[in-house]
Design an enzyme around this catalytic site. Sequence first.
Site, PDB file in Angstrom:
ATOM      1  N   HIS A 238      38.672  36.404  28.960  1.00 23.11           N
ATOM      2  CA  HIS A 238      37.751  36.587  30.077  1.00 23.11           C
ATOM      3  C   HIS A 238      37.810  35.416  31.065  1.00 23.11           C
ATOM      4  CE1 HIS A 238      35.082  39.406  27.412  1.00 23.11           C
ATOM      5  NE2 HIS A 238      36.214  39.960  27.791  1.00 23.11           N
TER       6      HIS A 238
HETATM    7  C1  LIG Z   1      44.082  41.494  25.925  1.00 22.21           C
HETATM    8  C2  LIG Z   1      42.876  41.687  26.817  1.00 22.21           C
HETATM    9  C3  LIG Z   1      41.811  42.444  26.370  1.00 22.21           C
HETATM   10  C4  LIG Z   1      40.690  42.627  27.169  1.00 22.21           C
HETATM   11  N1  LIG Z   1      39.677  43.419  26.713  1.00 22.21           N
HETATM   12  C5  LIG Z   1      38.622  43.663  27.515  1.00 22.21           C
HETATM   13  C6  LIG Z   1      37.591  44.551  27.096  1.00 22.21           C
HETATM   14  O1  LIG Z   1      37.637  45.134  26.015  1.00 22.21           O
HETATM   15  N2  LIG Z   1      36.539  44.748  27.934  1.00 22.21           N
HETATM   16  C7  LIG Z   1      36.447  44.127  29.145  1.00 22.21           C
HETATM   17  O2  LIG Z   1      35.470  44.330  29.861  1.00 22.21           O
HETATM   18  N3  LIG Z   1      37.406  43.273  29.554  1.00 22.21           N
HETATM   19  C8  LIG Z   1      38.490  43.033  28.782  1.00 22.21           C
HETATM   20  N4  LIG Z   1      39.474  42.180  29.199  1.00 22.21           N
HETATM   21  C9  LIG Z   1      39.270  41.449  30.461  1.00 22.21           C
HETATM   22  C10 LIG Z   1      39.616  42.275  31.680  1.00 22.21           C
HETATM   23  O3  LIG Z   1      40.825  42.979  31.466  1.00 22.21           O
HETATM   24  C11 LIG Z   1      39.775  41.317  32.861  1.00 22.21           C
HETATM   25  O4  LIG Z   1      38.616  40.531  32.996  1.00 22.21           O
HETATM   26  C12 LIG Z   1      39.998  42.069  34.154  1.00 22.21           C
HETATM   27  O5  LIG Z   1      41.164  42.856  34.066  1.00 22.21           O
HETATM   28  C13 LIG Z   1      40.142  41.088  35.287  1.00 22.21           C
HETATM   29  O6  LIG Z   1      40.552  41.793  36.437  1.00 22.21           O
HETATM   30  P1  LIG Z   1      41.304  41.061  37.606  1.00 22.21           P
HETATM   31  O7  LIG Z   1      41.501  42.072  38.673  1.00 22.21           O
HETATM   32  O8  LIG Z   1      40.602  39.804  37.937  1.00 22.21           O
HETATM   33  O9  LIG Z   1      42.704  40.601  37.012  1.00 22.21           O
HETATM   34  P2  LIG Z   1      43.892  41.487  36.351  1.00 22.21           P
HETATM   35  O10 LIG Z   1      43.363  42.751  35.766  1.00 22.21           O
HETATM   36  O11 LIG Z   1      44.631  40.529  35.474  1.00 22.21           O
HETATM   37  O12 LIG Z   1      44.772  41.879  37.598  1.00 22.21           O
HETATM   38  C14 LIG Z   1      45.607  40.970  38.258  1.00 22.21           C
HETATM   39  C15 LIG Z   1      46.891  41.695  38.629  1.00 22.21           C
HETATM   40  O13 LIG Z   1      47.659  40.873  39.494  1.00 22.21           O
HETATM   41  C16 LIG Z   1      49.017  40.947  39.112  1.00 22.21           C
HETATM   42  N5  LIG Z   1      49.691  39.723  39.568  1.00 22.21           N
HETATM   43  C17 LIG Z   1      49.468  38.453  39.175  1.00 22.21           C
HETATM   44  N6  LIG Z   1      50.271  37.603  39.841  1.00 22.21           N
HETATM   45  C18 LIG Z   1      51.013  38.347  40.686  1.00 22.21           C
HETATM   46  C19 LIG Z   1      52.023  38.039  41.636  1.00 22.21           C
HETATM   47  N7  LIG Z   1      52.427  36.783  41.850  1.00 22.21           N
HETATM   48  N8  LIG Z   1      52.571  39.056  42.319  1.00 22.21           N
HETATM   49  C20 LIG Z   1      52.168  40.328  42.113  1.00 22.21           C
HETATM   50  N9  LIG Z   1      51.213  40.685  41.224  1.00 22.21           N
HETATM   51  C21 LIG Z   1      50.640  39.701  40.521  1.00 22.21           C
HETATM   52  C22 LIG Z   1      48.968  41.071  37.604  1.00 22.21           C
HETATM   53  O14 LIG Z   1      50.160  41.622  37.115  1.00 22.21           O
HETATM   54  C23 LIG Z   1      47.769  41.999  37.426  1.00 22.21           C
HETATM   55  O15 LIG Z   1      48.155  43.343  37.485  1.00 22.21           O
HETATM   56  C24 LIG Z   1      40.620  42.001  28.442  1.00 22.21           C
HETATM   57  C25 LIG Z   1      41.694  41.237  28.898  1.00 22.21           C
HETATM   58  C26 LIG Z   1      42.818  41.095  28.103  1.00 22.21           C
HETATM   59  C27 LIG Z   1      43.985  40.275  28.627  1.00 22.21           C
END
Ligand SMILES: Cc1cc2nc3c(=O)[nH]c(=O)nc-3n(C[C@H](O)[C@H](O)[C@H](O)COP(=O)(O)OP(=O)(O)OC[C@H]3O[C@@H](n4cnc5c(N)ncnc54)[C@H](O)[C@@H]3O)c2cc1C
Length: 306
Positions: A238
């Site tokens: 997280h």
């Molecule tokens: C193993 C795991 C289990 C989890 N389980 C849960 C759960 O059960 N319940 C829950 O609520 N949350 C869970 N989470 C947390 C939740 O998935 C994250 O908090 C949430 O996805 C965050 O969203 P975000 O958009 O900030 O980042 P992300 O979902 O990480 O999205 C960021 C995106 O940007 C892309 N990216 C990064 N750098 C670049 C670049 N240079 N160029 C192009 N693309 C790029 C990445 O590939 C990714 O697709 C879990 C996370 C993980 C890793």
Amino acid sequence: GVRRQANARAEVLLAAGAVNSPQLLELSGVGDGALLRQFNIPVIADSPAVGRALQDHLAVSYFFRSRVPTLNDQLAPFLGKVRAALRYALGRRGPLAMSVNQAGAFLRSRSELTRPNLHIYFNPASYSTTTAGPRRRLMNPDPYPGFLMSYNTCRPMSRGSIHIRSSDPLMSPAIVPNSLATDADVRDVYDGARVVRRIAAAAPLAEVTEAEREPGPGMQSDPDVLADFRRRAGTVFHPCGTCAMGADPRTSVVDPRLRVHGVTGLRVVDASIFPNITSGNLNCPTIMVAEKAADLILEDSSGPVA
Ligand SMILES: Cc1cc2nc3c(=O)[nH]c(=O)nc-3n(C[C@H](O)[C@H](O)[C@H](O)COP(=O)(O)OP(=O)(O)OC[C@H]3O[C@@H](n4cnc5c(N)ncnc54)[C@H](O)[C@@H]3O)c2cc1C
């Protein structure tokens, strides 16, 4: 590689997550000026809060042997794995169709607290996810009936950081969790251990609990509990807070409309903008940020984009 340039007609939305959004900002010249100059990156906006205020939920599992069968009995034997896989593949049923955590709680470990400080997870299987070495071992249930309970502090006060180590975009940034840096966070570690053990020792769980396997009944004192937590605890994935939202450009990265301070036409829309970590899991709150961002972008746009 080939250098390519893409121009945005309206604005750019950065949504690379709490690890990569601050990395991309710093690589692009938005960050602590002193740090950027260290890597000869021209400073577009001196924004010292980029990459700071990293927060995460750090959890530890307590493992128990059970007197009654648990999911271990179904999922540990090879044939059981095959059966579970077939049940899921053919009918979307069975243990693989369930959430891994079957019960949970948000609770206050001390009566003077006004809101929950601990998140507890209950899992009718026991397995280890933290292993030594560079590669994580695949989760494999223990070969005997068992279950686990985990806990983490809901609102850790410790703050870590994520910063670039180079101007090379392919080099991963330095992640410094700085967990357990405050007395309050350490106190929650002690409280969590007590709560988990109290639940295991209370009816009806006590009737099916044979023994605490790990860390084990010998680990009772606060120093032992803390040492065990430091050794075995792991992230529940997280990370957030590394492009925190706020009004002051010295202490935050984006303003309340998610616009990057000091830069025009750039917003960050992901978990990195949380000023403070949420008490529970992050996925839903991140979707809420995205929904809110969509509204803000529409409100701020002067009309349809050509
Ligand atoms: C193993 C795991 C289990 C989890 N389980 C849960 C759960 O059960 N319940 C829950 O609520 N949350 C869970 N989470 C947390 C939740 O998935 C994250 O908090 C949430 O996805 C965050 O969203 P975000 O958009 O900030 O980042 P992300 O979902 O990480 O999205 C960021 C995106 O940007 C892309 N990216 C990064 N750098 C670049 C670049 N240079 N160029 C192009 N693309 C790029 C990445 O590939 C990714 O697709 C879990 C996370 C993980 C890793």
